[in-house]
Scaffold this motif. Structure first.
Motif, PDB file in Angstrom:
ATOM      1  N   LEU A  45       0.795  -1.224   0.000  1.00 33.31           N
ATOM      2  CA  LEU A  45       0.000   0.000   0.000  1.00 33.31           C
ATOM      3  C   LEU A  45       0.831   1.279   0.000  1.00 33.31           C
ATOM      4  N   VAL A  66      -2.409   4.399   9.223  1.00 29.70           N
ATOM      5  CA  VAL A  66      -2.863   3.253   8.437  1.00 29.70           C
ATOM      6  C   VAL A  66      -1.759   2.191   8.400  1.00 29.70           C
ATOM      7  N   TYR A 110      -1.657  -2.341  11.020  1.00 29.23           N
ATOM      8  CA  TYR A 110      -1.311  -3.748  10.784  1.00 29.23           C
ATOM      9  C   TYR A 110      -0.391  -4.265  11.886  1.00 29.23           C
ATOM     10  N   PHE A 156      -9.106  -9.967   4.256  1.00 27.20           N
ATOM     11  CA  PHE A 156      -8.984  -8.580   4.714  1.00 27.20           C
ATOM     12  C   PHE A 156      -8.161  -7.706   3.771  1.00 27.20           C
ATOM     13  N   ASN A 157      -7.251  -8.301   3.022  1.00 36.42           N
ATOM     14  CA  ASN A 157      -6.541  -7.493   2.029  1.00 36.42           C
ATOM     15  C   ASN A 157      -7.471  -7.103   0.890  1.00 36.42           C
ATOM     16  N   PHE A 216      -9.612  -4.296   2.157  1.00 36.88           N
ATOM     17  CA  PHE A 216      -8.871  -3.037   2.246  1.00 36.88           C
ATOM     18  C   PHE A 216      -8.936  -2.272   0.924  1.00 36.88           C
ATOM     19  N   CYS A 255     -12.040  -0.045   0.687  1.00 38.30           N
ATOM     20  CA  CYS A 255     -12.268   0.953   1.733  1.00 38.30           C
ATOM     21  C   CYS A 255     -12.611   2.321   1.128  1.00 38.30           C
ATOM     22  N   ALA A 286     -10.249   1.820   6.580  1.00 44.09           N
ATOM     23  CA  ALA A 286      -8.924   1.343   6.168  1.00 44.09           C
ATOM     24  C   ALA A 286      -8.098   0.929   7.374  1.00 44.09           C
ATOM     25  N   MET A 292      -9.431  -2.510   8.687  1.00 48.96           N
ATOM     26  CA  MET A 292      -9.081  -3.655   7.838  1.00 48.96           C
ATOM     27  C   MET A 292      -7.612  -4.036   8.013  1.00 48.96           C
ATOM     28  N   ARG A 293      -6.745  -3.038   8.115  1.00 48.62           N
ATOM     29  CA  ARG A 293      -5.330  -3.335   8.332  1.00 48.62           C
ATOM     30  C   ARG A 293      -5.101  -3.949   9.719  1.00 48.62           C
ATOM     31  N   LEU A 338      -6.195  -7.575   9.531  1.00 45.69           N
ATOM     32  CA  LEU A 338      -5.238  -8.312   8.721  1.00 45.69           C
ATOM     33  C   LEU A 338      -3.998  -8.652   9.540  1.00 45.69           C
ATOM     34  N   CYS A 393      -4.648  -4.897  -4.486  1.00 46.89           N
ATOM     35  CA  CYS A 393      -5.103  -5.736  -3.367  1.00 46.89           C
ATOM     36  C   CYS A 393      -5.677  -7.054  -3.875  1.00 46.89           C
TER      37      CYS A 393
END
Length: 465
Positions: free
Chosen positions: A52, A79, A83, A117-118, A121, A124, A130, A133-134, A137, A211
């Motif tokens: 990303l 963001v 993760y 989840f990727n 993302f 989003c 966003a 989701m990260r 993930l 993604c």
């Protein structure tokens, strides 16, 4: 041939770990299948981490949450950190699951989380969506620690460097090719209007294509993991302990074994290597994010005004260099000077490389491209050299039945540090872009001066070399 059958008597017939040990004893462990299995699983895990970064600047800009253009990097940092926060909270848990039920289930769950989840993302439409989701993930993708343990278990002792270098190479290539992939395929309507028409699905979700490609690769890897050899022993007493008891282990040694099992936190060779890795982790993730954000930033803000395609080209070439070095030269060089000395050399040489980036804004044309390609290749090679050395030290510091949790502790600590990296890096980048005309350390020079690097302090892990 007279002793060929005898060593196999202690293996359990239906134990997958015993089958792996038997293959090692028969010297059938170093195969293309085993190396490739490690490669694709780790690559699949690392691709979404940094893919990303080339388009994150534009994605956050499209969310309309930043009040000024300089604030975009600040929000992008959160963001990127989401993760790592999710992974920091769950890595020990996944390590415990791997030690209790095997490496393979954790690997499959982690890859499936990438698929789900990727993909989400890429769909989003808001900043907080966003971030969430990260976070999910990272929380569900707990396969790096078990795979580090797996790579040290699938090969014989003399080939453990091959296993760890394969992990480091795949991880490094993923962290380099991921951004390259994101750079090539983000905003496809603008780049490839003949294939992706305006006002189509791809125009509404301009960051979905990279993604989707990563998720499709993950789905294929998840299916292939059905045939992944398991190194976990499903019988209660490990082979090592059986052999120790049969060979007459004395009471003192048994007490030491029990004491060693009680707390990995008292294992100083392990903990010292983790501490060094944590310092390096902040540096690593901050560089990965800042490099992409800096290259696409406008010239007036100290950037290079690159397109995402340009960033992708630089990182793709760096990825090829990593593959050739890690799988071709690393083992030979490591045998000469050892993992610690090699990591120290790489750390020291990283300092002048980092300091050279601010001056590249003075170049243009072919001079700029030669400079940025050379510096990027060298910096990414140094990152992988340091990572591989520390991976080897960490897995040599513990026994097989502890490696899942030990690597879980390492990933937790490293992820906690990497939570700091993107957020702090993004905030400092924003600050540096607001002081382009400062008399002392203007712009990016301020950022790279305060980036952390590995020290040359001797750690107790060196005794493992």
């Amino acid at each position: 041939m007279e002793n060929f059958g005898e060593p196999l008597l202690h293996y359990h017939e239906n134990c997958p770990g015993c089958k792996v040990d038997q293959a090692k004893e028969l010297k059938q462990d170093v195969t293309f299948r085993n190396v490739f299995s490690i490669w694709i699983v780790v690559l699949c895990s690392s691709l979404p981490i940094a893919s990303l970064f080339p388009y994150l600047y534009f994605m956050v800009k499209d969310f309309n949450i930043a009040k000024t253009e300089e604030d975009i990097s600040y929000y992008a940092g959160y963001v990127g950190s989401a993760y790592m926060l999710g992974r920091a909270l769950t890595s020990i848990f996944w390590g415990m699951i791997a030690d209790r039920y095997g490496r393979k289930p954790v690997v499959i769950i982690g890859i499936i989380s990438v698929v789900i989840f990727n993909t989400l993302f890429g769909l989003c439409t808001s900043f907080w969506m966003a971030v969430m989701m990260r976070f999910f993930l990272g929380g569900l993708n707990g396969l790096l620690g078990p795979m580090k343990a797996y790579s040290s278990e699938i090969f014989r002792e003399e080939y453990q460097a091959l296993g760890q270098s394969t992990v480091a190479a795949a991880w490094g290539v993923g962290l380099v090719f991921g951004p390259a992939l994101g750079g090539y395929f983000a905003q496809p309507v603008q780049k490839y209007p003949n294939i992706f028409p305006k006002d189509s699905f791809w125009d509404k979700f301009p960051y979905f294509l990279p993604c989707f490609i990563v998720s499709a690769m993950a789905l294929a890897v998840a299916i292939s993991c059905i045939w992944l050899p398991e190194t976990f022993h499903n019988h209660k007493v490990s082979t090592e302990n059986i052999e120790a008891l049969e060979n007459g282990t004395n009471e003192t040694d048994k007490n030491k074994l029990i004491e060693k099992d009680e707390s990995l936190l008292k294992n100083w060779p392990l903990m010292s290597s983790i501490i060094v890795y944590c310092v390096f982790a902040i540096h690593d993730i901050a560089f990965s994010e800042i490099f992409s954000l800096w290259t696409v930033s406008p010239r007036r803000m100290g950037g290079l005004n690159f397109r995402t395609n340009d960033v992708g080209n630089v990182l793709a070439v760096s990825g090829m260099a990593i593959i050739m070095f890690q799988l071709g030269l690393y083992q030979s060089v490591q045998k000469i000077c050892g993992p610690i000395v090699l990591a120290r050399i790489a750390a020291v040489l990283s300092i002048p490389i980092l300091q050279s980036f601010p001056f590249m804004t003075m170049f243009s044309g072919i001079t700029l491209y030669i400079s940025i390609y050379s510096a990027s290749i060298l910096k990414n090679l140094f990152i992988e050299i340091i990572s591989t050395g520390l991976f080897i030290l960490q897995n040599k510091a513990v026994d097989q039945h502890q490696r899942g949790v030990a690597n879980g502790i390492c990933i937790t600590a490293m992820s906690a540090c990497k939570v700091i990296g993107p957020a702090a890096g993004g905030a400092i980048l924003t600050w540096s872009q607001k002081r382009m005309d400062a008399s002392f350390l203007p712009g990016l020079a301020l950022l790279l001066t305060f980036k952390p690097f590995l020290t040359e302090r001797k750690t107790p892990s060196e005794q493992l070399h």
